[in-house]
Design a protein around this motif. Sequence first.
Motif, PDB file in Angstrom:
ATOM      1  N   CYS A  96      44.239  54.797  43.024  1.00 56.62           N
ATOM      2  CA  CYS A  96      42.887  54.267  42.866  1.00 56.62           C
ATOM      3  C   CYS A  96      42.362  53.829  44.227  1.00 56.62           C
ATOM      4  N   SER A  97      41.156  53.348  44.258  1.00 56.93           N
ATOM      5  CA  SER A  97      40.575  52.840  45.490  1.00 56.93           C
ATOM      6  C   SER A  97      40.510  51.313  45.417  1.00 56.93           C
ATOM      7  N   PRO A  98      40.310  50.645  46.550  1.00 57.60           N
ATOM      8  CA  PRO A  98      40.228  49.184  46.525  1.00 57.60           C
ATOM      9  C   PRO A  98      39.165  48.647  45.569  1.00 57.60           C
ATOM     10  N   GLY A  99      38.079  49.360  45.433  1.00 56.97           N
ATOM     11  CA  GLY A  99      37.024  48.939  44.512  1.00 56.97           C
ATOM     12  C   GLY A  99      37.462  48.938  43.056  1.00 56.97           C
ATOM     13  N   ASP A 100      38.499  49.716  42.736  1.00 63.09           N
ATOM     14  CA  ASP A 100      39.025  49.723  41.372  1.00 63.09           C
ATOM     15  C   ASP A 100      39.896  48.498  41.101  1.00 63.09           C
ATOM     16  N   LEU A 101      40.461  47.921  42.151  1.00 64.97           N
ATOM     17  CA  LEU A 101      41.343  46.765  41.996  1.00 64.97           C
ATOM     18  C   LEU A 101      40.635  45.433  42.201  1.00 64.97           C
ATOM     19  N   LEU A 102      39.558  45.434  42.954  1.00 66.45           N
ATOM     20  CA  LEU A 102      38.854  44.200  43.278  1.00 66.45           C
ATOM     21  C   LEU A 102      37.522  44.120  42.542  1.00 66.45           C
ATOM     22  N   ALA A 103      37.206  42.932  42.045  1.00 64.76           N
ATOM     23  CA  ALA A 103      35.930  42.722  41.365  1.00 64.76           C
ATOM     24  C   ALA A 103      35.388  41.347  41.731  1.00 64.76           C
ATOM     25  N   ARG A 104      34.082  41.253  41.929  1.00 67.32           N
ATOM     26  CA  ARG A 104      33.446  39.964  42.201  1.00 67.32           C
ATOM     27  C   ARG A 104      33.005  39.374  40.874  1.00 67.32           C
ATOM     28  N   VAL A 105      33.441  38.160  40.616  1.00 70.63           N
ATOM     29  CA  VAL A 105      33.121  37.482  39.356  1.00 70.63           C
ATOM     30  C   VAL A 105      32.496  36.124  39.666  1.00 70.63           C
ATOM     31  N   SER A 106      31.704  35.628  38.722  1.00 64.81           N
ATOM     32  CA  SER A 106      31.075  34.323  38.937  1.00 64.81           C
ATOM     33  C   SER A 106      32.005  33.180  38.558  1.00 64.81           C
ATOM     34  N   GLU A 107      32.849  33.391  37.546  1.00 67.67           N
ATOM     35  CA  GLU A 107      33.806  32.377  37.105  1.00 67.67           C
ATOM     36  C   GLU A 107      35.210  32.949  37.220  1.00 67.67           C
TER      37      GLU A 107
END
Length: 92
Positions: A58-69
């Motif tokens: 996968c790519s880094p974008g598949d493992l990382l996500a920006r969340v508010s909480e």
Amino acid sequence: MNAGMIELRLDERLGDHSLYWLAKQTGIAYSTIHKLATTDPVGITFPVLDKLCGALKCSPGDLLARVSEPSRRNKRAKRPSQRQRTDVRIRR
């Protein structure tokens, strides 16, 4: 502006594989993989991220996500620090 947080979505990409499998595939210590998967890590190095992406295809974008909480993934209660522990002495 709402302060967000970056989360590592390792569990979503693992599928049927175990953390042990991921440690063997990447050469990353199992303890490091376990901490990344079960707690809210403070940071991750690019070489570790690259190895995870290579093993999970996968790519880094598949493992990382920006969340508010931030999610509460730590299932174990944290042990109190030395200062927080109550000192109980038994008198005999």
